[in-house]
Each structure stands twice: as structure tokens, then as C-alpha cells.
Design a protein around this motif. Sequence first.
Motif, mmCIF file in Angstrom:
data_model
loop_
_atom_site.group_PDB
_atom_site.id
_atom_site.type_symbol
_atom_site.label_atom_id
_atom_site.label_comp_id
_atom_site.label_asym_id
_atom_site.label_seq_id
_atom_site.Cartn_x
_atom_site.Cartn_y
_atom_site.Cartn_z
ATOM 1 N N ALA A 75 0.855 -1.171 -0.422
ATOM 2 C CA ALA A 75 0.044 -0.354 -0.084
ATOM 3 C C ALA A 75 0.297 1.339 -0.307
ATOM 4 O O ALA A 75 0.662 2.452 -0.718
ATOM 5 C CB ALA A 75 -0.953 -0.120 1.227
ATOM 6 N N PHE A 106 2.092 1.530 -3.385
ATOM 7 C CA PHE A 106 1.104 2.521 -4.318
ATOM 8 C C PHE A 106 0.711 3.341 -4.468
ATOM 9 O O PHE A 106 0.352 4.639 -5.182
ATOM 10 C CB PHE A 106 0.049 1.457 -4.101
ATOM 11 C CG PHE A 106 -1.324 1.858 -4.743
ATOM 12 C CD1 PHE A 106 -1.839 1.954 -6.027
ATOM 13 C CD2 PHE A 106 -2.406 2.568 -3.737
ATOM 14 C CE1 PHE A 106 -2.935 2.641 -6.562
ATOM 15 C CE2 PHE A 106 -3.617 3.218 -4.334
ATOM 16 C CZ PHE A 106 -3.736 3.067 -5.725
ATOM 17 N N LYS A 143 1.251 6.992 -6.706
ATOM 18 C CA LYS A 143 0.061 7.462 -6.850
ATOM 19 C C LYS A 143 0.247 8.947 -7.317
ATOM 20 O O LYS A 143 -0.236 9.830 -7.967
ATOM 21 C CB LYS A 143 -0.846 7.049 -5.851
ATOM 22 C CG LYS A 143 -2.386 7.823 -6.471
ATOM 23 C CD LYS A 143 -3.429 7.102 -5.338
ATOM 24 C CE LYS A 143 -4.694 7.965 -5.508
ATOM 25 N NZ LYS A 143 -6.096 7.237 -4.781
#
Length: 75
Positions: free
Chosen positions: A15, A18, A22
Amino acid sequence: MNTFIIILLVLAMGATVFALIKGIVAFLKATEADLNGTGPSISAQKQNKAMMMRVTFQGVAVLLVALLMLLSRGN
């Protein structure tokens, strides 16, 4: 128990990556108008949100590592 924490740790690390990607994508999409405008732009708000997500996930990962170390120390 340790296996469960390791799985949570891997998920938290994933996460984090990610959220980092992003945030980088949001940063790369920033235009000159975004940088020279008054007040926070939509791009800047997306960058801030991604950064906060990354920091949160990193904090969770660090806490899980600490918990894993404490549990393994007792064995």
C-alpha cells in the motif's frame, strides 16, 4: 500469529508503494498553471492526499515491524 503479522506487513508495504506511485503520477501531472495559481490546485490536493496516505501506510508498516520484533523476542 507471526505469519498473520507478516502478511499484514507485506500488505502495508504494498500500500505504501501504491500511494508513492500515485503521488508521483499526480506530481508529474501538475501543470505550470497549477504551480502559478492562487490557492491549492486540484493537483496539489491530490499530491497532499497521496502523501498522507503514504505516511500513514509507512507508519502502519513500522508498527507492524515493531510488533513482530516484540513477539519474536518472547519466543
